[in-house]
Design a protein around this motif. Structure first.
Motif, PDB file in Angstrom:
ATOM      1  N   LEU A  57      16.604  68.676  86.126  1.00 41.65           N
ATOM      2  CA  LEU A  57      17.962  68.949  85.662  1.00 41.65           C
ATOM      3  C   LEU A  57      18.762  69.737  86.696  1.00 41.65           C
ATOM      4  O   LEU A  57      18.200  70.485  87.495  1.00 41.65           O
ATOM      5  CB  LEU A  57      17.923  69.751  84.355  1.00 41.65           C
ATOM      6  CG  LEU A  57      17.292  69.059  83.152  1.00 41.65           C
ATOM      7  CD1 LEU A  57      17.227  70.034  81.980  1.00 41.65           C
ATOM      8  CD2 LEU A  57      18.066  67.816  82.771  1.00 41.65           C
ATOM      9  N   ASP A  58      20.085  69.587  86.657  1.00 40.41           N
ATOM     10  CA  ASP A  58      20.955  70.371  87.519  1.00 40.41           C
ATOM     11  C   ASP A  58      20.798  71.851  87.178  1.00 40.41           C
ATOM     12  O   ASP A  58      20.626  72.210  86.011  1.00 40.41           O
ATOM     13  CB  ASP A  58      22.420  69.991  87.300  1.00 40.41           C
ATOM     14  CG  ASP A  58      22.717  68.543  87.637  1.00 40.41           C
ATOM     15  OD1 ASP A  58      21.847  67.874  88.212  1.00 40.41           O
ATOM     16  OD2 ASP A  58      23.819  68.091  87.312  1.00 40.41           O
ATOM     17  N   TYR A  59      20.880  72.713  88.208  1.00 34.60           N
ATOM     18  CA  TYR A  59      20.768  74.143  87.932  1.00 34.60           C
ATOM     19  C   TYR A  59      21.370  74.978  89.045  1.00 34.60           C
ATOM     20  O   TYR A  59      21.664  74.496  90.137  1.00 34.60           O
ATOM     21  CB  TYR A  59      19.317  74.552  87.703  1.00 34.60           C
ATOM     22  CG  TYR A  59      18.426  74.445  88.921  1.00 34.60           C
ATOM     23  CD1 TYR A  59      18.334  75.488  89.847  1.00 34.60           C
ATOM     24  CD2 TYR A  59      17.666  73.313  89.142  1.00 34.60           C
ATOM     25  CE1 TYR A  59      17.522  75.387  90.960  1.00 34.60           C
ATOM     26  CE2 TYR A  59      16.841  73.211  90.242  1.00 34.60           C
ATOM     27  CZ  TYR A  59      16.776  74.256  91.146  1.00 34.60           C
ATOM     28  OH  TYR A  59      15.970  74.150  92.242  1.00 34.60           O
ATOM     29  N   VAL A  60      21.537  76.251  88.735  1.00 37.08           N
ATOM     30  CA  VAL A  60      21.988  77.262  89.680  1.00 37.08           C
ATOM     31  C   VAL A  60      21.044  78.447  89.539  1.00 37.08           C
ATOM     32  O   VAL A  60      20.707  78.843  88.423  1.00 37.08           O
ATOM     33  CB  VAL A  60      23.428  77.725  89.365  1.00 37.08           C
ATOM     34  CG1 VAL A  60      23.862  78.834  90.295  1.00 37.08           C
ATOM     35  CG2 VAL A  60      24.398  76.576  89.433  1.00 37.08           C
ATOM     36  N   HIS A  61      20.603  78.999  90.668  1.00 30.86           N
ATOM     37  CA  HIS A  61      19.820  80.236  90.633  1.00 30.86           C
ATOM     38  C   HIS A  61      20.766  81.425  90.635  1.00 30.86           C
ATOM     39  O   HIS A  61      21.713  81.465  91.416  1.00 30.86           O
ATOM     40  CB  HIS A  61      18.909  80.344  91.866  1.00 30.86           C
ATOM     41  CG  HIS A  61      17.616  79.654  91.700  1.00 30.86           C
ATOM     42  ND1 HIS A  61      17.062  78.875  92.677  1.00 30.86           N
ATOM     43  CD2 HIS A  61      16.736  79.623  90.679  1.00 30.86           C
ATOM     44  CE1 HIS A  61      15.913  78.392  92.263  1.00 30.86           C
ATOM     45  NE2 HIS A  61      15.698  78.821  91.040  1.00 30.86           N
ATOM     46  N   ILE A  62      20.505  82.384  89.760  1.00 27.41           N
ATOM     47  CA  ILE A  62      21.313  83.598  89.671  1.00 27.41           C
ATOM     48  C   ILE A  62      20.368  84.793  89.624  1.00 27.41           C
ATOM     49  O   ILE A  62      19.397  84.796  88.869  1.00 27.41           O
ATOM     50  CB  ILE A  62      22.191  83.602  88.406  1.00 27.41           C
ATOM     51  CG1 ILE A  62      23.199  82.461  88.467  1.00 27.41           C
ATOM     52  CG2 ILE A  62      22.903  84.941  88.243  1.00 27.41           C
ATOM     53  CD1 ILE A  62      24.000  82.280  87.195  1.00 27.41           C
ATOM     54  N   SER A  63      20.676  85.801  90.418  1.00 27.53           N
ATOM     55  CA  SER A  63      19.979  87.082  90.333  1.00 27.53           C
ATOM     56  C   SER A  63      20.997  88.066  89.765  1.00 27.53           C
ATOM     57  O   SER A  63      22.043  88.312  90.369  1.00 27.53           O
ATOM     58  CB  SER A  63      19.504  87.527  91.712  1.00 27.53           C
ATOM     59  OG  SER A  63      18.862  88.780  91.609  1.00 27.53           O
ATOM     60  N   TYR A  64      20.693  88.591  88.579  1.00 27.89           N
ATOM     61  CA  TYR A  64      21.649  89.460  87.882  1.00 27.89           C
ATOM     62  C   TYR A  64      20.902  90.627  87.238  1.00 27.89           C
ATOM     63  O   TYR A  64      19.982  90.410  86.446  1.00 27.89           O
ATOM     64  CB  TYR A  64      22.403  88.648  86.814  1.00 27.89           C
ATOM     65  CG  TYR A  64      23.374  89.452  85.996  1.00 27.89           C
ATOM     66  CD1 TYR A  64      24.593  89.839  86.527  1.00 27.89           C
ATOM     67  CD2 TYR A  64      23.071  89.819  84.698  1.00 27.89           C
ATOM     68  CE1 TYR A  64      25.493  90.577  85.777  1.00 27.89           C
ATOM     69  CE2 TYR A  64      23.962  90.553  83.931  1.00 27.89           C
ATOM     70  CZ  TYR A  64      25.176  90.928  84.480  1.00 27.89           C
ATOM     71  OH  TYR A  64      26.058  91.675  83.738  1.00 27.89           O
ATOM     72  N   LYS A  65      21.300  91.829  87.618  1.00 29.92           N
ATOM     73  CA  LYS A  65      20.728  93.065  87.070  1.00 29.92           C
ATOM     74  C   LYS A  65      19.207  93.073  87.054  1.00 29.92           C
ATOM     75  O   LYS A  65      18.572  93.367  86.052  1.00 29.92           O
ATOM     76  CB  LYS A  65      21.301  93.344  85.692  1.00 29.92           C
ATOM     77  CG  LYS A  65      22.803  93.557  85.733  1.00 29.92           C
ATOM     78  CD  LYS A  65      23.280  94.457  84.675  1.00 29.92           C
ATOM     79  CE  LYS A  65      24.783  94.619  84.882  1.00 29.92           C
ATOM     80  NZ  LYS A  65      25.330  95.761  84.310  1.00 29.92           N
TER      81      LYS A  65
END
Length: 81
Positions: A57-65
């Motif tokens: 699936l399409d995705y985005v990696h995010i690093s948050y807090k």
């Protein structure tokens, strides 16, 4: 002012308000990620072993807090105003 929001585990958060937040494989700040074409994982042609897989699936990696997230891009909202 540009604001980038993401729905993380059911809560909408403003990614641009976290100075340590990064998005994408190159770990850019949310504003720079947006300015540099907002890349996401979205192959035009998927390998046959990924056709029926969550990994395809399409995705985005995010690093948050302090947490790393992998979310579908439909859970991002961009506000420019």
């Amino acid at each position: 002012m540009l604001k980038i929001y993401a729905c993380l585990a059911g809560d909408w958060v403003c990614l641009t308000d976290d100075p340590d937040c990064t998005i994408g494989e190159n770990k850019k700040s949310p504003s720079v990620w947006w300015e540099e074409n907002a890349s996401i994982y979205s192959p035009g042609k998927r390998p046959s072993d990924l056709l029926d897989s969550f990994y395809g699936l399409d995705y985005v990696h995010i690093s948050y807090k302090g947490n790393d997230w992998r979310i579908n891009p439909i859970y991002l909202q961009i506000v420019n105003g």
